[in-house]
Design a protein around this motif. Structure first.
Motif, PDB file in Angstrom:
ATOM      1  N   GLN A   1      26.806 -35.048 -38.204  1.00 25.49           N
ATOM      2  CA  GLN A   1      25.924 -34.212 -38.981  1.00 25.49           C
ATOM      3  C   GLN A   1      24.475 -34.477 -38.602  1.00 25.49           C
ATOM      4  OE1 GLN A   1      26.891 -31.867 -41.210  1.00 25.49           O
ATOM      5  NE2 GLN A   1      24.765 -31.239 -41.509  1.00 25.49           N
ATOM      6  N   SER A  30      23.470 -37.972 -31.056  1.00 31.60           N
ATOM      7  CA  SER A  30      24.376 -37.016 -30.444  1.00 31.60           C
ATOM      8  C   SER A  30      23.665 -35.803 -29.852  1.00 31.60           C
ATOM      9  CB  SER A  30      25.415 -36.537 -31.466  1.00 31.60           C
ATOM     10  OG  SER A  30      24.813 -35.814 -32.520  1.00 31.60           O
ATOM     11  N   ILE A  31      22.367 -35.691 -30.031  1.00 32.67           N
ATOM     12  CA  ILE A  31      21.629 -34.526 -29.565  1.00 32.67           C
ATOM     13  C   ILE A  31      21.389 -34.597 -28.064  1.00 32.67           C
ATOM     14  CG2 ILE A  31      19.457 -33.253 -29.711  1.00 32.67           C
ATOM     15  CD1 ILE A  31      19.240 -34.171 -32.607  1.00 32.67           C
ATOM     16  N   ALA A  97      16.673 -25.720 -33.361  1.00 34.01           N
ATOM     17  CA  ALA A  97      18.103 -25.923 -33.306  1.00 34.01           C
ATOM     18  C   ALA A  97      18.418 -27.108 -32.416  1.00 34.01           C
ATOM     19  CB  ALA A  97      18.804 -24.666 -32.784  1.00 34.01           C
ATOM     20  N   SER A  99      21.584 -29.011 -30.142  1.00 29.56           N
ATOM     21  CA  SER A  99      22.892 -28.911 -29.517  1.00 29.56           C
ATOM     22  C   SER A  99      23.400 -30.303 -29.208  1.00 29.56           C
ATOM     23  CB  SER A  99      22.821 -28.082 -28.237  1.00 29.56           C
ATOM     24  OG  SER A  99      24.062 -28.101 -27.555  1.00 29.56           O
ATOM     25  N   ILE A 100      24.648 -30.530 -29.495  1.00 28.73           N
ATOM     26  CA  ILE A 100      25.260 -31.806 -29.158  1.00 28.73           C
ATOM     27  C   ILE A 100      25.996 -31.722 -27.823  1.00 28.73           C
ATOM     28  CG2 ILE A 100      25.451 -32.492 -31.564  1.00 28.73           C
ATOM     29  CD1 ILE A 100      28.423 -31.790 -31.419  1.00 28.73           C
ATOM     30  N   ARG A 101      25.841 -30.624 -27.138  1.00 26.22           N
ATOM     31  CA  ARG A 101      26.491 -30.417 -25.859  1.00 26.22           C
ATOM     32  C   ARG A 101      25.554 -30.808 -24.727  1.00 26.22           C
ATOM     33  NH1 ARG A 101      28.971 -24.389 -27.215  1.00 26.22           N
ATOM     34  NH2 ARG A 101      28.969 -24.716 -29.495  1.00 26.22           N
ATOM     35  N   ALA A 110      25.308 -21.771 -28.597  1.00 25.01           N
ATOM     36  CA  ALA A 110      25.505 -23.099 -28.047  1.00 25.01           C
ATOM     37  C   ALA A 110      24.913 -24.187 -28.927  1.00 25.01           C
ATOM     38  CB  ALA A 110      24.902 -23.182 -26.648  1.00 25.01           C
ATOM     39  N   TYR A 111      24.197 -23.809 -29.958  1.00 25.61           N
ATOM     40  CA  TYR A 111      23.555 -24.777 -30.831  1.00 25.61           C
ATOM     41  C   TYR A 111      24.394 -25.029 -32.076  1.00 25.61           C
ATOM     42  CZ  TYR A 111      19.537 -24.615 -27.820  1.00 25.61           C
ATOM     43  OH  TYR A 111      18.700 -24.721 -26.720  1.00 25.61           O
ATOM     44  N   ASP A 112      24.391 -26.258 -32.495  1.00 28.21           N
ATOM     45  CA  ASP A 112      25.274 -26.694 -33.559  1.00 28.21           C
ATOM     46  C   ASP A 112      24.584 -26.855 -34.908  1.00 28.21           C
ATOM     47  OD1 ASP A 112      27.727 -27.344 -31.791  1.00 28.21           O
ATOM     48  OD2 ASP A 112      26.078 -28.436 -30.820  1.00 28.21           O
ATOM     49  N   TYR A 113      23.310 -27.117 -34.893  1.00 26.70           N
ATOM     50  CA  TYR A 113      22.562 -27.343 -36.124  1.00 26.70           C
ATOM     51  C   TYR A 113      21.260 -26.583 -36.081  1.00 26.70           C
ATOM     52  CZ  TYR A 113      25.906 -31.152 -36.382  1.00 26.70           C
ATOM     53  OH  TYR A 113      27.070 -31.886 -36.406  1.00 26.70           O
ATOM     54  N   TRP A 114      20.838 -26.129 -37.249  1.00 25.30           N
ATOM     55  CA  TRP A 114      19.655 -25.285 -37.343  1.00 25.30           C
ATOM     56  C   TRP A 114      18.717 -25.745 -38.440  1.00 25.30           C
ATOM     57  CZ3 TRP A 114      18.790 -21.161 -34.032  1.00 25.30           C
ATOM     58  CH2 TRP A 114      19.871 -20.840 -33.192  1.00 25.30           C
TER      59      TRP A 114
END
Length: 124
Positions: A1, A30-31, A97, A99-101, A110-114
């Motif tokens: 998270q 993780s970013i 945003a 991304s954890i990728r 492609a982004y996981d959190y905003w």
């Protein structure tokens, strides 16, 4: 998270400058990339730029290239969007945003959190 909190929005005249900040907390380790997007009512969210969190590589949309600069402070887990030579058409809600990728990503999907969004209004 990961939680993203934005700040720095406001009103500025055309030709002026504004800097947005986006502070990340939580599982920030993780970013891999952070990006900036903007959106106006009735339109899709538009890519503004991104930065690779590990090496600092940036990528910008043509509409802002040469005017906007993305930077990062890894120690503060914060990304910045420096906006110069602002135009009325830059008026939008700006979102950061994360991304954890791995790698540089430019698509919203492609982004996981905003972040919550920051309103930027550029007057003529």
């Amino acid at each position: 998270q990961v939680q993203l909190v934005e700040s720095g929005g406001g009103l500025v005249q055309a030709g002026g400058s504004l800097r947005l900040s986006c502070a990340a907390s939580g599982r920030t380790f993780s970013i891999y990339a952070m990006g900036w997007f903007r959106q106006v009512p009735g339109k899709e969210r538009e890519f503004v730029g991104s930065i690779n969190w590990l090496d600092g590589t940036t990528y910008y949309a043509d509409s802002v290239k040469g005017r906007f600069t993305i930077s990062r402070d890894g120690a503060k887990n914060t990304v910045y969007l420096q906006m110069n030579s602002l135009k009325p058409e830059d008026t939008a809600i700006y979102y950061c945003a994360a991304s954890i990728r791995p790698g540089l990503v430019v698509g919203a999907g492609a982004y996981d959190y905003w972040g919550q969004g920051a309103l930027v209004t550029v007057s003529s």
